[in-house]
Design an enzyme around this catalytic site. Structure first.
Site, PDB file in Angstrom:
ATOM      1  N   ARG B  77       0.737  -1.056   0.008  1.00  0.00           N
ATOM      2  CA  ARG B  77      -0.248   0.159   0.686  1.00  0.00           C
ATOM      3  C   ARG B  77       0.581   1.134   0.270  1.00  0.00           C
ATOM      4  O   ARG B  77       0.180   2.087  -0.938  1.00  0.00           O
ATOM      5  CB  ARG B  77      -0.971  -0.160   1.006  1.00  0.00           C
ATOM      6  CG  ARG B  77      -2.147   0.874   0.977  1.00  0.00           C
ATOM      7  CD  ARG B  77      -2.931   1.254   2.794  1.00  0.00           C
ATOM      8  NE  ARG B  77      -2.777  -0.355   2.545  1.00  0.00           N
ATOM      9  CZ  ARG B  77      -4.133  -1.083   2.889  1.00  0.00           C
ATOM     10  NH1 ARG B  77      -4.938  -0.194   3.116  1.00  0.00           N
ATOM     11  NH2 ARG B  77      -3.966  -2.059   3.630  1.00  0.00           N
ATOM     12  N   THR B  78       1.700   1.127   0.355  1.00  0.00           N
ATOM     13  CA  THR B  78       2.740   2.592   1.291  1.00  0.00           C
ATOM     14  C   THR B  78       3.853   2.966  -0.188  1.00  0.00           C
ATOM     15  O   THR B  78       3.545   3.811  -0.711  1.00  0.00           O
ATOM     16  CB  THR B  78       3.244   2.471   2.123  1.00  0.00           C
ATOM     17  OG1 THR B  78       2.993   2.075   3.297  1.00  0.00           O
ATOM     18  CG2 THR B  78       4.494   3.313   2.040  1.00  0.00           C
ATOM     19  N   LYS B 105      23.918  -8.593  -2.127  1.00  0.00           N
ATOM     20  CA  LYS B 105      25.467  -9.489  -3.116  1.00  0.00           C
ATOM     21  C   LYS B 105      26.335  -8.631  -1.938  1.00  0.00           C
ATOM     22  O   LYS B 105      27.523  -8.861  -2.692  1.00  0.00           O
ATOM     23  CB  LYS B 105      24.826  -9.374  -4.607  1.00  0.00           C
ATOM     24  CG  LYS B 105      23.422  -9.811  -5.734  1.00  0.00           C
ATOM     25  CD  LYS B 105      23.540  -9.235  -6.686  1.00  0.00           C
ATOM     26  CE  LYS B 105      22.218  -9.377  -7.809  1.00  0.00           C
ATOM     27  NZ  LYS B 105      22.165  -9.355  -8.701  1.00  0.00           N
ATOM     28  N   ARG B 127      11.980   2.499   2.623  1.00  0.00           N
ATOM     29  CA  ARG B 127      11.146   1.887   3.419  1.00  0.00           C
ATOM     30  C   ARG B 127      12.178   1.182   4.750  1.00  0.00           C
ATOM     31  O   ARG B 127      13.231   0.746   3.518  1.00  0.00           O
ATOM     32  CB  ARG B 127      10.360   1.592   3.494  1.00  0.00           C
ATOM     33  CG  ARG B 127       9.436   0.252   3.428  1.00  0.00           C
ATOM     34  CD  ARG B 127       8.496  -0.069   5.235  1.00  0.00           C
ATOM     35  NE  ARG B 127       7.586   0.986   5.019  1.00  0.00           N
ATOM     36  CZ  ARG B 127       6.528   0.247   4.698  1.00  0.00           C
ATOM     37  NH1 ARG B 127       6.274  -0.560   5.085  1.00  0.00           N
ATOM     38  NH2 ARG B 127       5.435   1.495   5.134  1.00  0.00           N
ATOM     39  N   HIS B 157       5.931   6.521  11.181  1.00  0.00           N
ATOM     40  CA  HIS B 157       6.135   7.181   9.969  1.00  0.00           C
ATOM     41  C   HIS B 157       5.063   8.052   9.356  1.00  0.00           C
ATOM     42  O   HIS B 157       4.262   8.330   9.536  1.00  0.00           O
ATOM     43  CB  HIS B 157       4.965   5.493   9.728  1.00  0.00           C
ATOM     44  CG  HIS B 157       4.852   4.788   8.445  1.00  0.00           C
ATOM     45  ND1 HIS B 157       4.680   5.833   7.231  1.00  0.00           N
ATOM     46  CD2 HIS B 157       3.840   4.226   8.046  1.00  0.00           C
ATOM     47  CE1 HIS B 157       4.528   4.638   6.360  1.00  0.00           C
ATOM     48  NE2 HIS B 157       3.493   4.407   6.809  1.00  0.00           N
TER      49      HIS B 157
END
Lengths: 175, 333
Positions: B77-78, B105, B127, B157
């Site tokens: 959603r975000t 990696k 995020r 947030h």
């Protein structure tokens, strides 16, 4: 123009503009989407809306987000949402502003209108054309024209009741 | 007495980290933003909300800019709303799933950032599962790049909190007259922490938190909230109920006896909602665990504004993105 010269009465300019708009309006069956540009353009559009007796409500446009000088900053902090309460598709749109100067506001308004749809025809009506156009844009209907203003002079519409035109020296307005 | 340790939080963030010369430079947390700046974000979001009527839902504000969504932690959603917000502002958008990319990696995070800078990106939306990650990235990016925190660990947030207060303001008006209850897993919630800061900065009448002792941080009342352990007492006469998701993935021990037990004591059903003001709105940052923290009859009921929150999230993210890029009106903080 001499700074001390009197500016014309706005109500009589609006009468003249409404008369000029009646012909194209009749060609489109008497129906048009009238759009005023914030803030002075809305006052002028309200005067025309009353005179033309249009059935449809008036639309309003805030062109801030479409300006071409956004990256240079200096925007007004209060942006009002644009409201076009009908579809502009295939309609006669009459775009209204108070003062035509560089033409950049009209350019931005046309871009925004076309993000809402594709009008059949757009007419631009301005209360005052003060010259100094920087884009190939001119008005279809003009209340008054001033071609001899000094660069330091600008014409300001105050309102909404009563509507009044004044000549302002830039130094004075910057204070 | 609540003996649960406070969650890890990065140190205090200096205001100058986010605001430069009165302009929003990064958005890392709501803390320290100041009321005029928060109100300007909400006002700008209001002007973007009107563009839903347009045939072409796009504005030219970020034309020529490139936004990189760096999602080190799963989110649909975000990430989607940030991506859509950037596209509606005419930006080019890269959405990178960092779990599957170079960092796994062996490339360091800073190497990855340098590469994205070399691709002429202008904004990073980050995020991350670790608290302070967005802050770290903001400290190390090139000067022309802005960073927006899309959720870091248990810390913050900010855009979710801002869209929540935007939703409250749109539905209920003046915040100073409101009682707002935040219910559930406050301990693991970065959203709750940011909501509390935003609501208090905007001088909300009363902010309550409701939850079991095991799911409230130690000394939570120091954040400026009234603490309740009973839904029946805490919901009384509130105007806004914000339900939080039970963050099962962040729990490493037995914080609750069972989901069923949790619902019996802290779940929001129609009977409990009736204790709130009759016109109270119900919010949830999503995704909701139906039958765990909220009953479907409430989530889908007439007082729910959960889907409107998603719509408003777009407008708020557009406002923040255009402000950090310096193309929207700013207020001196």
């Amino acid at each position: 123009m001499n700074p001390s010269s009197a500016l014309p009465d706005v109500e009589s300019l609006l009468d003249h503009m409404a008369d000029a708009l009646r012909v194209p309006l009749a060609e489109h069956g008497g129906s048009a989407c009238l759009i005023g540009i914030h803030t002075g353009g809305i006052w002028v559009a309200e005067g025309l809306h009353r005179r033309l007796g249009l059935d449809q409500a008036m639309g309003t446009l805030d062109i801030t987000y479409y300006r071409d000088d956004l990256s240079r900053g200096g925007l007004h902090p209060h942006i009002r949402p644009s409201r076009l309460p009908w579809s502009v598709d295939d309609q006669l749109v009459i775009l209204v502003d108070d003062v035509l100067h560089t033409g950049r506001t009209v350019r931005a308004a046309l871009n925004e209108i076309f993000d809402f749809g594709r009008p059949a025809r757009v007419l631009f009506a301005t209360l005052v054309d003060r010259g100094g156009h920087e884009l190939p844009i001119s008005a279809d209907v003009i209340g008054a024209r001033y071609d001899d203003l000094l660069p330091t002079q600008r014409i300001k519409l105050s309102g909404p009741d009563p509507l009044m035109l004044t000549l302002v020296e830039r130094e004075a307005s910057a204070q | 007495m609540n003996t649960h340790p406070a969650p890890h939080r990065p140190g205090p963030l200096p205001t100058s980290m986010q605001v430069e010369n009165g302009q929003l430079r990064h958005l890392l947390t709501v803390e320290g933003l100041g009321r005029p700046l928060i109100e300007q974000i909400l006002d700008n979001a209001e002007s973007f909300a009107g563009m839903n009527d347009q045939g072409v839902k796009k504005l030219p504000l970020l034309r020529g800019k490139t936004v990189a969504n760096l999602f080190f932690e799963a989110s649909t959603r975000t990430r989607t709303t940030f991506e859509l917000a950037a596209k509606r502002l005419s930006a080019d958008v890269l959405s990178l799933n960092m779990n599957a990319s170079a960092t796994t990696k062996g490339e360091t995070l800073l190497d990855t950032l340098r590469n994205l800078e070399a691709m002429q990106c202008d904004m990073f939306v980050v995020r991350h599962a670790d608290s302070g990650a967005a802050h770290f990235i903001a400290r190390h990016v090139a000067p022309h790049i802005s960073v927006i925190n899309a959720g870091d660990g248990r810390h913050a947030h900010p855009t979710q909190a801002l869209l929540d207060v935007f939703t409250i303001r749109r539905h209920k008006g003046e915040l100073s007259k409101l009682r707002v209850a935040i219910v559930g897993d406050v301990l693991h919630s970065r959203v709750a922490r940011s909501q509390i800061h935003a609501l208090n900065t905007l001088a909300t009448g009363e902010v309550r938190v409701i939850g079991p002792r095991t799911l409230l941080p130690a000394a939570v009342e120091q954040l400026g909230v009234q603490v309740y352990h009973s839904m029946e007492q805490g919901l009384k006469d509130v105007d806004v109920v914000i339900m939080l998701r039970l963050q099962k993935e962040r729990m490493q021990g037995a914080f609750i006896p069972s989901e069923h037990e949790y619902f019996l004591r802290y779940g929001l059903d129609a009977k409990r909602l009736a204790l709130a003001h009759p016109e109270a709105i119900v919010m949830h940052p999503g995704p909701a665990n139906r039958g765990v923290e909220i009953a479907s009859e409430v989530a889908d009921g007439p007082q729910s504004v959960i889907l409107q929150q998603v719509t408003y999230g777009l407008s708020v993210r557009m406002a923040v993105m255009s402000m950090v890029m310096g193309v929207s009106p700013q207020v001196r903080a």
